[in-house]
Design a protein around this motif. Structure first.
Motif, short mmCIF file in Angstrom:
data_model
loop_
_atom_site.label_atom_id
_atom_site.label_comp_id
_atom_site.label_asym_id
_atom_site.label_seq_id
_atom_site.Cartn_x
_atom_site.Cartn_y
_atom_site.Cartn_z
N UNK A 140 0.83 -1.20 0.00
CA UNK A 140 0.00 0.00 0.00
C UNK A 140 0.86 1.25 0.00
N UNK A 141 0.43 2.27 -0.73
CA UNK A 141 1.11 3.56 -0.67
C UNK A 141 0.37 4.51 0.26
N UNK A 142 -0.70 4.02 0.89
CA UNK A 142 -1.48 4.85 1.81
C UNK A 142 -1.35 4.36 3.24
N UNK A 143 -0.37 3.50 3.51
CA UNK A 143 -0.20 2.92 4.84
C UNK A 143 0.30 3.99 5.80
N UNK A 182 3.74 7.05 1.59
CA UNK A 182 3.48 8.37 1.03
C UNK A 182 2.09 8.92 1.31
N UNK A 183 1.04 8.21 0.85
CA UNK A 183 -0.29 8.75 1.02
C UNK A 183 -0.81 8.61 2.44
N UNK A 189 -5.66 11.35 11.00
CA UNK A 189 -5.09 11.01 12.30
C UNK A 189 -3.57 11.07 12.33
N UNK A 190 -2.92 11.30 11.17
CA UNK A 190 -1.46 11.27 11.15
C UNK A 190 -0.87 12.57 11.68
N UNK A 249 10.42 12.56 4.11
CA UNK A 249 9.30 12.26 3.21
C UNK A 249 8.11 13.17 3.49
N UNK A 250 7.88 13.47 4.76
CA UNK A 250 6.78 14.36 5.13
C UNK A 250 7.02 15.76 4.57
N UNK A 251 8.25 16.23 4.63
CA UNK A 251 8.57 17.56 4.07
C UNK A 251 8.30 17.59 2.57
#
Length: 636
Positions: A140-143, A182-183, A189-190, A249-251
């Motif tokens: 998953x890319x939304x994990x 990524x997603x 909630x993140x 990655x968040x930046x």
């Protein structure tokens, strides 16, 4: 509880299934031989499917419905079921069916919660977390997070009671709380606070483990596997690396979303982690064993903290790359991939060099690396390896048009996996049958597709047909990330697997990341990939996105996709195969809601029905023959 089969039978059937999957042919094999062997394989798969689904129902579904029903004897039999599926020992344990293992471990967890066995409970929570991550973090890319991280924290105050083996499992779960995809950053909630919290908790556990010798006696089975002496330190270092990677990655994610990041608020959390990692590496405490990767993570974080310029970052990437070329050949491609993909991403997003220079730098790096990787991919012919060059192509999309790499994408994804290739080819042929009728009788239906009006479409039928072909060939591109799930015809999908499969339309963008708003052909292909599982009226289906001007093509593709899924008697052993008339009746019953009414009505035309009837019988056999014997289609 009475069981039809011994617990070990599932693993035996799984091994038989994978042996059947190895079936290969050559151009020297005649059509009759190929089809007969494929039909024989399908019949054998049907027997396997009946057995394993019975076992899942008895060993797992029984206790999912009624957890209180599980006895000590049932759990012992379930343990035999689990052990028969595992290879390796301890922390190197692997399993070819993680979705089923997750369900089995949940039953163990519920049982040991009820009986109060702390050692076994922590082991079960840890194993649940492992198999959950195997499914979601890899596919998953939304994990964003595993529910088992929060669950194990309920037992923080009892950590000192655990054996060394269970402590290591506990710390592993907490360390992996810093993993995010990524997603996953988009989740309501993140927050990065969750990542910092994981690091604080891991350090607390590390200190407790160092100061308090274990008192509990480990399970003899766990004792055999052992725990490395430096395992706690290795986990802590891995947790810190994951946190630093998540920060960078968040930046990048927030920049793409047009949102500023409060770096000064982040600095007190990030800087101590960087200092600790840098001290580890400088003093030879590289427990992970990939110093180039750690150095790259440090460079990325330093850049976002404003400690080095983009020019210095790019220079460091070049230096890391030269060092990595001399690395262990087994790691070289992975390391180079990480460095190059990071280089390409940051040059495009942060350098500010201007389009011409950015394009030159990115193309130079791609020209150096991609041809070799594509050639290696052809020799290796392995879908997992193909994810490495696919990362380069994703970065190529920053500065290149889709058409520049379109064929390479198909080579790496659709053409490298026979079930996906066959499904794609079937969808294309059946879409052609519907399109060919509608373009002659209702050309106005296509008005607006790819930005064209009806007059243009009437005059350029072949061009529109070729565009629909491409929409079909790329519509399931997102399945590349989950082929081990989508290709599994041995048993019914689990709820988790179905959630993952529902992501595949969105994952087109994980392969080709940049949308060129001026490329109508590309937008049409992307729209069809994104919406082919969305209901015509938009009320149901997935993902939850608006319909577009390219809906006429998506309507045709959705029907063709459904026909293939319902009639594949060679690839799906559980499929009894509906008749074409039954399917036409179903499509027309759902016209206007589930399916496009115009495309559904076209199915009644004799020419369309006859072509579809041919495709689900002899046409399917011909496509299977061509792809299995020649790995290509003669009429492509």
């Amino acid at each position: 509880m009475n069981y039809t089969y011994e617990p070990e039978e599932y693993a035996k059937k799984l091994e038989e299934y994978y042996e059947l999957e190895k079936l290969t042919f050559s151009p020297d094999d005649d059509r009759k031989t190929v089809i007969e062997k494929l039909e024989e394989r399908s019949a054998k798969k049907r027997v396997i499917a009946d057995t394993v689904n019975t076992m899942i129902r008895e060993y797992i579904e029984t206790f999912e419905k009624d957890p209180e029903a599980a006895t000590a004897e049932d759990v012992e039999l379930l343990d035999r079921f689990i052990r028969s599926l595992q290879t390796g020992q301890g922390f190197n344990t692997q399993c070819p069916d993680p979705a089923v293992m997750l369900r089995a471990q949940r039953i163990r967890k519920a049982y040991f919660e009820r009986t109060g066995n702390l050692e076994e409970l922590i082991g079960s929570i840890s194993n649940c977390n492992h198999y959950y991550l195997t499914l979601f973090a890899l596919h998953s890319s939304a994990f964003s997070s595993s529910p088992y991280g929060e669950e194990i924290l309920k037992y923080m105050d009892r950590f000192a009671e655990l054996s060394s083996y269970r402590r290591a499992q506990f710390m592993t779960v907490v360390a992996r709380m810093a993993v995010v995809q990524a997603r996953g950053f988009d989740e309501d909630s993140f927050s990065m606070d969750r990542i910092w919290r994981a690091c604080r908790l891991e350090k607390e556990l590390f200190e407790t483990d160092s100061k308090t010798p274990p008192t509990a006696q480990p399970d003899p089975r766990a004792q055999k596997s052992g725990v490395p002496d430096n395992y706690a330190a290795m986990l802590l270092q891995n947790c810190l690396m994951s946190a630093v990677n998540a920060f960078s990655d968040y930046c990048v994610h927030e920049k793409d979303a047009g949102r500023p990041v409060d770096i000064e608020a982040m600095r007190p959390h990030v800087q101590p982690l960087l200092d600790e990692l840098r001290d580890d590496i400088e003093n030879g405490r590289d427990y992970v064993g990939i110093p180039f990767h750690v150095a790259l993570l440090l460079d990325m974080a330093d850049f976002h903290l404003g400690k080095i310029s983009i020019e210095k970052f790019i220079e460091n990437c070049d230096n890391r790359r030269r060092e990595a070329i001399s690395a262990d050949p087994r790691l070289r491609l992975i390391i180079l991939s990480d460095i190059d993909v990071t280089y390409l991403t940051y040059v495009f997003k942060y350098s500010g060099y201007g389009a011409a220079k950015i394009g030159d730098l990115c193309r130079a790096r791609l020209d150096e690396s991609l041809p070799q990787l594509l050639q290696t991919a052809k020799m290796v012919n392995d879908v997992q390896f193909n994810s490495v060059p696919m990362k380069y192509i994703t970065c190529a999309s920053y500065t290149s048009r889709f058409s520049d790499f379109a064929e390479a994408v198909l080579d790496l994804s659709v053409y490298s996996d026979k079930p996906l290739f066959i499904h794609t080819a079937m969808v294309r042929e059946m879409s052609r049958a519907i399109f060919d009728y509608m373009i002659e009788h209702e050309p106005e239906f296509f008005n607006g597709v790819a930005g064209h009006d009806t007059a243009y479409i009437r005059e350029n039928k072949d061009e529109m047909r070729a565009l629909l072909d491409d929409c079909c060939m790329y519509h399931d591109l997102g399945k590349f990330w989950m082929l081990d799930i989508t290709d599994n015809s041995m048993r019914r999908l689990t709820d988790e697997e179905f959630l993952l499969i529902k992501e595949h339309p969105l994952r087109f963008d994980d392969i080709y990341a940049r949308v060129d708003e001026n490329d109508e052909r590309f937008i049409c292909i992307r729209d069809c990939a994104l919406t082919h599982h969305l209901w015509h009226d938009g009320t149901r289906g997935y993902p939850n996105v608006p319909q577009t001007k390219n809906r006429p093509f998506a309507d045709i593709l959705a029907i063709a996709d459904s026909i293939d899924a319902a009639t594949d008697f060679l690839g799906r052993p559980y499929n009894s195969g509906k008749t074409i008339d039954q399917l036409i009746a179903e499509f027309q019953a759902g016209a206007g809601t589930h399916y496009g009414p115009e495309a559904a009505a076209a199915l009644s035309a004799e020419s369309v029905r006859d072509r579809l009837q041919y495709m689900i019988t002899d046409g399917r056999r011909e496509i299977y023959y061509q792809i299995y014997a020649f790995n290509k289609l003669n009429n492509a």
